[in-house]
Design a protein around this motif. Structure first.
Motif, PDB file in Angstrom:
ATOM      1  N   SER A 175       5.472  -1.185 -11.188  1.00 28.49           N
ATOM      2  CA  SER A 175       4.506  -1.068 -12.276  1.00 28.49           C
ATOM      3  C   SER A 175       3.082  -1.293 -11.740  1.00 28.49           C
ATOM      4  CB  SER A 175       4.831  -2.082 -13.372  1.00 28.49           C
ATOM      5  OG  SER A 175       4.682  -3.399 -12.890  1.00 28.49           O
ATOM      6  N   ASP A 200      10.307  -3.441  -8.925  1.00 32.05           N
ATOM      7  CA  ASP A 200       9.151  -3.278  -9.809  1.00 32.05           C
ATOM      8  C   ASP A 200       8.080  -2.451  -9.110  1.00 32.05           C
ATOM      9  OD1 ASP A 200       6.999  -3.514 -11.542  1.00 32.05           O
ATOM     10  OD2 ASP A 200       7.033  -5.712 -11.606  1.00 32.05           O
ATOM     11  N   TYR A 258      -4.061  -6.891  -7.789  1.00 29.93           N
ATOM     12  CA  TYR A 258      -3.165  -8.008  -8.052  1.00 29.93           C
ATOM     13  C   TYR A 258      -2.604  -8.478  -6.709  1.00 29.93           C
ATOM     14  CZ  TYR A 258      -3.294  -6.186 -12.793  1.00 29.93           C
ATOM     15  OH  TYR A 258      -3.713  -5.743 -14.016  1.00 29.93           O
ATOM     16  N   ASN A 263       5.447   1.996 -15.244  1.00 28.53           N
ATOM     17  CA  ASN A 263       4.983   2.331 -16.595  1.00 28.53           C
ATOM     18  C   ASN A 263       5.509   3.676 -17.077  1.00 28.53           C
ATOM     19  OD1 ASN A 263       3.631  -0.009 -17.022  1.00 28.53           O
ATOM     20  ND2 ASN A 263       1.602   0.915 -17.162  1.00 28.53           N
ATOM     21  N   THR A 306       0.619  -4.123  -0.392  1.00 27.82           N
ATOM     22  CA  THR A 306       0.624  -4.351  -1.832  1.00 27.82           C
ATOM     23  C   THR A 306       1.902  -5.070  -2.235  1.00 27.82           C
ATOM     24  OG1 THR A 306       1.715  -2.267  -2.360  1.00 27.82           O
ATOM     25  CG2 THR A 306      -0.700  -2.211  -2.189  1.00 27.82           C
ATOM     26  N   ASN A 307       1.881  -5.613  -3.412  1.00 24.86           N
ATOM     27  CA  ASN A 307       3.100  -6.201  -3.965  1.00 24.86           C
ATOM     28  C   ASN A 307       4.188  -5.136  -4.055  1.00 24.86           C
ATOM     29  OD1 ASN A 307       1.787  -8.629  -4.268  1.00 24.86           O
ATOM     30  ND2 ASN A 307       1.305  -8.290  -6.419  1.00 24.86           N
ATOM     31  N   SER A 327       0.912  -3.505 -12.087  1.00 21.65           N
ATOM     32  CA  SER A 327       0.570  -4.862 -11.647  1.00 21.65           C
ATOM     33  C   SER A 327       0.984  -5.126 -10.205  1.00 21.65           C
ATOM     34  CB  SER A 327       1.220  -5.907 -12.557  1.00 21.65           C
ATOM     35  OG  SER A 327       2.629  -5.854 -12.445  1.00 21.65           O
TER      36      SER A 327
END
Length: 167
Positions: free
Chosen positions: A112, A110, A119, A157, A131-132, A114
């Motif tokens: 995206s 992922d 986040y 996205n 970051t995630n 978020s």
């Protein structure tokens, strides 16, 4: 006496001499978590070389049961290149702590919005600038590298999917 007891006894930041005295009795995880403190205190190069050798030792990495993201986090937390080679070796060795997967594996990562700043993964993440998305790529790469036959794709996205090389 533990290194934590010494730190508490000093009632303040530990200097290079204090760190140099306690480093030999520190556990593997404690060494990894205190690399920035060693730099901030200007621990001598010969002491840093012994720490780096311990961190890069594949047997110690395996025994630590730490995963690649632990070494990546340490790399992001330190402000110098002093630990780079040892952390890279440790990260590579830590792949053995990720289970091997037989057969074909699809790894979907992922990427995206978020997964990016705003986040946070945890309160600690904000201090290391991880970051995630970074964690997802690292975890996905580790799984893909440990799989017998892996395809790794990312999505977000604007991109439905794209093939990613695990590194």
């Amino acid at each position: 006496m533990t290194w934590e007891a010494v730190a508490g006894w000093l009632h303040g930041p530990m200097d290079a001499d204090a760190w140099s005295a306690v480093i030999p009795i520190m556990g593997y995880g404690a060494l990894l978590k205190n690399l920035r403190n060693f730099d901030d205190a200007s621990v001598p190069d010969e002491v840093a070389e012994r720490v780096a050798a311990r961190l890069a030792d594949p047997a110690r990495v395996a025994k630590s049961r730490l995963f690649p993201f632990n070494f990546y986090g340490a790399h992001k937390a330190v402000g110098s290149l002093r630990w780079g080679a040892a952390l890279e070796k440790a990260l590579q060795a830590s792949l053995s702590n990720v289970p091997a997967l037989p057969g074909r594996t699809l790894v979907v990562v992922d990427q995206s919005p978020s997964m990016f700043p705003g986040y946070p993964f945890s309160s600690k993440q904000q201090h290391t600038h991880i970051t995630n998305a970074d964690l997802a790529k690292l975890f996905g790469s580790a799984v893909a590298l440990r799989a017998a036959d892996a395809t790794m794709v990312g999505y977000g996205n604007n991109v439905v999917s794209r093939r990613l090389p695990p590194r």
